[in-house]
Scaffold this active site. Structure first.
Site, PDB file in Angstrom:
ATOM      1  N   ARG A 146       0.832  -1.346   0.025  1.00  0.00           N
ATOM      2  CA  ARG A 146       0.176   0.189  -0.321  1.00  0.00           C
ATOM      3  C   ARG A 146       0.821   1.382  -0.081  1.00  0.00           C
ATOM      4  O   ARG A 146       2.046   1.119   0.411  1.00  0.00           O
ATOM      5  CB  ARG A 146      -0.932  -0.152   1.222  1.00  0.00           C
ATOM      6  CG  ARG A 146      -1.808  -1.343   1.403  1.00  0.00           C
ATOM      7  CD  ARG A 146      -2.663  -1.062   2.670  1.00  0.00           C
ATOM      8  NE  ARG A 146      -3.458  -2.130   2.964  1.00  0.00           N
ATOM      9  CZ  ARG A 146      -3.152  -3.288   3.462  1.00  0.00           C
ATOM     10  NH1 ARG A 146      -2.014  -3.707   3.860  1.00  0.00           N
ATOM     11  NH2 ARG A 146      -3.903  -4.402   3.734  1.00  0.00           N
ATOM     12  N   LYS A 170      -1.246  -2.595   8.187  1.00  0.00           N
ATOM     13  CA  LYS A 170      -2.536  -2.117   8.982  1.00  0.00           C
ATOM     14  C   LYS A 170      -2.296  -2.702  10.324  1.00  0.00           C
ATOM     15  O   LYS A 170      -1.939  -3.895  10.389  1.00  0.00           O
ATOM     16  CB  LYS A 170      -3.935  -2.341   8.275  1.00  0.00           C
ATOM     17  CG  LYS A 170      -3.978  -1.494   6.997  1.00  0.00           C
ATOM     18  CD  LYS A 170      -5.276  -1.697   6.363  1.00  0.00           C
ATOM     19  CE  LYS A 170      -5.962  -0.707   5.436  1.00  0.00           C
ATOM     20  NZ  LYS A 170      -7.115  -0.882   4.911  1.00  0.00           N
ATOM     21  N   HIS A 238      -3.060   2.451  -5.721  1.00  0.00           N
ATOM     22  CA  HIS A 238      -4.007   1.365  -5.175  1.00  0.00           C
ATOM     23  C   HIS A 238      -4.327   0.481  -6.670  1.00  0.00           C
ATOM     24  O   HIS A 238      -4.509  -0.743  -6.544  1.00  0.00           O
ATOM     25  CB  HIS A 238      -5.396   1.715  -4.492  1.00  0.00           C
ATOM     26  CG  HIS A 238      -5.445   0.754  -3.329  1.00  0.00           C
ATOM     27  ND1 HIS A 238      -4.908   0.716  -1.952  1.00  0.00           N
ATOM     28  CD2 HIS A 238      -6.666  -0.390  -3.119  1.00  0.00           C
ATOM     29  CE1 HIS A 238      -5.400  -0.179  -1.532  1.00  0.00           C
ATOM     30  NE2 HIS A 238      -6.468  -0.989  -2.228  1.00  0.00           N
ATOM     31  N   ARG A 241      -1.692  -1.837  -6.930  1.00  0.00           N
ATOM     32  CA  ARG A 241      -1.794  -3.120  -5.781  1.00  0.00           C
ATOM     33  C   ARG A 241      -2.679  -3.954  -6.664  1.00  0.00           C
ATOM     34  O   ARG A 241      -2.366  -5.163  -6.466  1.00  0.00           O
ATOM     35  CB  ARG A 241      -2.387  -2.469  -4.725  1.00  0.00           C
ATOM     36  CG  ARG A 241      -2.691  -3.450  -3.558  1.00  0.00           C
ATOM     37  CD  ARG A 241      -2.817  -2.848  -2.206  1.00  0.00           C
ATOM     38  NE  ARG A 241      -3.459  -3.509  -1.237  1.00  0.00           N
ATOM     39  CZ  ARG A 241      -2.911  -4.401  -0.217  1.00  0.00           C
ATOM     40  NH1 ARG A 241      -1.602  -4.349  -0.560  1.00  0.00           N
ATOM     41  NH2 ARG A 241      -3.749  -5.025   0.546  1.00  0.00           N
ATOM     42  N   HIS A 264      -3.785  -9.008   3.711  1.00  0.00           N
ATOM     43  CA  HIS A 264      -5.112  -9.023   4.087  1.00  0.00           C
ATOM     44  C   HIS A 264      -5.675  -9.918   5.370  1.00  0.00           C
ATOM     45  O   HIS A 264      -4.894 -10.998   5.472  1.00  0.00           O
ATOM     46  CB  HIS A 264      -5.948  -9.754   2.998  1.00  0.00           C
ATOM     47  CG  HIS A 264      -6.328  -8.835   1.756  1.00  0.00           C
ATOM     48  ND1 HIS A 264      -6.507  -9.437   0.529  1.00  0.00           N
ATOM     49  CD2 HIS A 264      -6.084  -7.459   1.674  1.00  0.00           C
ATOM     50  CE1 HIS A 264      -6.771  -8.290  -0.596  1.00  0.00           C
ATOM     51  NE2 HIS A 264      -6.388  -7.031   0.395  1.00  0.00           N
ATOM     52  N   TYR A 273     -10.463 -10.323  -6.376  1.00  0.00           N
ATOM     53  CA  TYR A 273      -9.491  -9.937  -7.373  1.00  0.00           C
ATOM     54  C   TYR A 273      -9.643 -11.395  -8.317  1.00  0.00           C
ATOM     55  O   TYR A 273      -9.241 -11.373  -9.463  1.00  0.00           O
ATOM     56  CB  TYR A 273      -7.913 -10.152  -6.864  1.00  0.00           C
ATOM     57  CG  TYR A 273      -7.436  -9.116  -6.270  1.00  0.00           C
ATOM     58  CD1 TYR A 273      -7.586  -7.820  -6.844  1.00  0.00           C
ATOM     59  CD2 TYR A 273      -7.173  -9.133  -4.744  1.00  0.00           C
ATOM     60  CE1 TYR A 273      -7.012  -6.556  -6.185  1.00  0.00           C
ATOM     61  CE2 TYR A 273      -7.076  -7.881  -4.236  1.00  0.00           C
ATOM     62  CZ  TYR A 273      -6.836  -6.758  -5.006  1.00  0.00           C
ATOM     63  OH  TYR A 273      -6.685  -5.586  -3.988  1.00  0.00           O
TER      64      TYR A 273
END
Length: 297
Positions: A146, A170, A238, A241, A264, A273
């Site tokens: 990211r 994150k 993004h 990504r 994730h 995806y």
């Protein structure tokens, strides 16, 4: 106050970002306002599923986006799960409240041919900004990280001997992401130029021409200008990504492996995806199969 305690739990125990916690706070206080209460007088145990359904109907009637309504309900659901965890309630009134489905939108990505055109083009290997900008694009596309993760990379996080990045993701979760020899060579080239600018106290890997840390708008500008060479669709970090994920899946990577590389939390976040890869597969079929060509698709 239970809401304040819940927000501290989200921030310091679950490592949610400040921005996310503020969103939760706003959502919960908005619900209190709807039921005509405040934090001091709020009787959390008296709330019924009908109250929550009424709130959802009210929000929907305000022409609020489906995604926003869902997030607000999820905030309330998380709060009640917290109350269950503390054994203050036995049943979560938000648990079975149905939520409108999000409209399915295919993610924007750049095709492999376009990325090859960008990454195979010539650039001045002695110009700091040209080398840095090429590395930014390559790192996004070849690792799937990211924007915030790229900006926060430290010089010590990148090991060219093992070809690995230590990515701070994150919720303060770190992960190791491998990279290829092409990126290794570009990193080494950039480091040589970076060392001429950076001071010994500079820990950030990516810096400006003046030696300061990169900032989000500069990274966005680099990506947008570069992708303009091959597409006029959405051009952002993004998108790169998404392009990384679609390229991996189109070339045989397992879904769970892509999940780990992207950082994730759940496989569901990665499964979006598969829509990209199916769309790509369908296009390839229409342009390659003789019967599809004969019948016009």
């Amino acid at each position: 106050m239970l809401i304040e305690e819940f927000l501290k739990y989200m921030r310091y125990e679950l490592n949610y970002s400040v921005h996310t916690v503020l969103s939760y706070s706003g959502d919960l206080h908005q619900f209190l306002s709807f039921v005509g209460s405040d934090e001091k007088s709020f009787d959390y145990a008296a709330v019924t599923q009908s109250d929550i359904r009424g709130w959802v109907a009210f929000l929907s009637g305000e022409d609020m986006a489906v995604r926003t309504v869902r997030r607000k309900v999820q905030s309330l659901r998380a709060f009640y799960k917290f109350l269950q965890k503390k054994k203050l309630i036995s049943q979560n009134p938000v648990e079975d409240v149905p939520m409108a489905k999000l409209p399915q939108v295919l993610l924007v990505f750049v095709r492999e041919k376009g990325m090859d055109e960008i990454l195979d083009s010539e650039f001045n290997e002695k110009d700091f900004e040209e080398v840095r900008d090429r590395l930014i694009i390559a790192m996004f596309y070849e690792t799937g990280i990211r924007r915030a993760e790229l900006i926060s990379l430290k010089n010590l996080d990148i090991n060219v001997d093992s070809c690995e990045l230590k990515v701070h993701g994150k919720r303060n979760k770190d992960r190791i992401v491998p990279f290829c020899n092409e990126l290794k060579e570009l990193i080494s080239l950039y480091r040589g130029l970076r060392d001429e600018i950076a001071t010994p106290a500079t820990t950030e890997f990516f810096i400006t021409q003046k030696g300061a840390p990169l900032y989000p708008s500069l990274v966005y500008k680099v990506v947008k200008n570069t992708l303009s060479q091959v597409t006029q669709a959405k051009r952002s970090p993004h998108v790169l990504r998404h392009s990384f994920a679609s390229a991996m899946l189109n070339n045989g990577a397992e879904l769970n492996s892509v999940k780990e590389l992207l950082g994730h939390e759940s496989l569901a976040a990665t499964q979006v995806y598969t829509h990209i890869t199916y769309s790509e597969l369908k296009q390839n079929y229409k342009h390659a199969h003789p019967r599809a060509l004969k019948k016009g698709g």
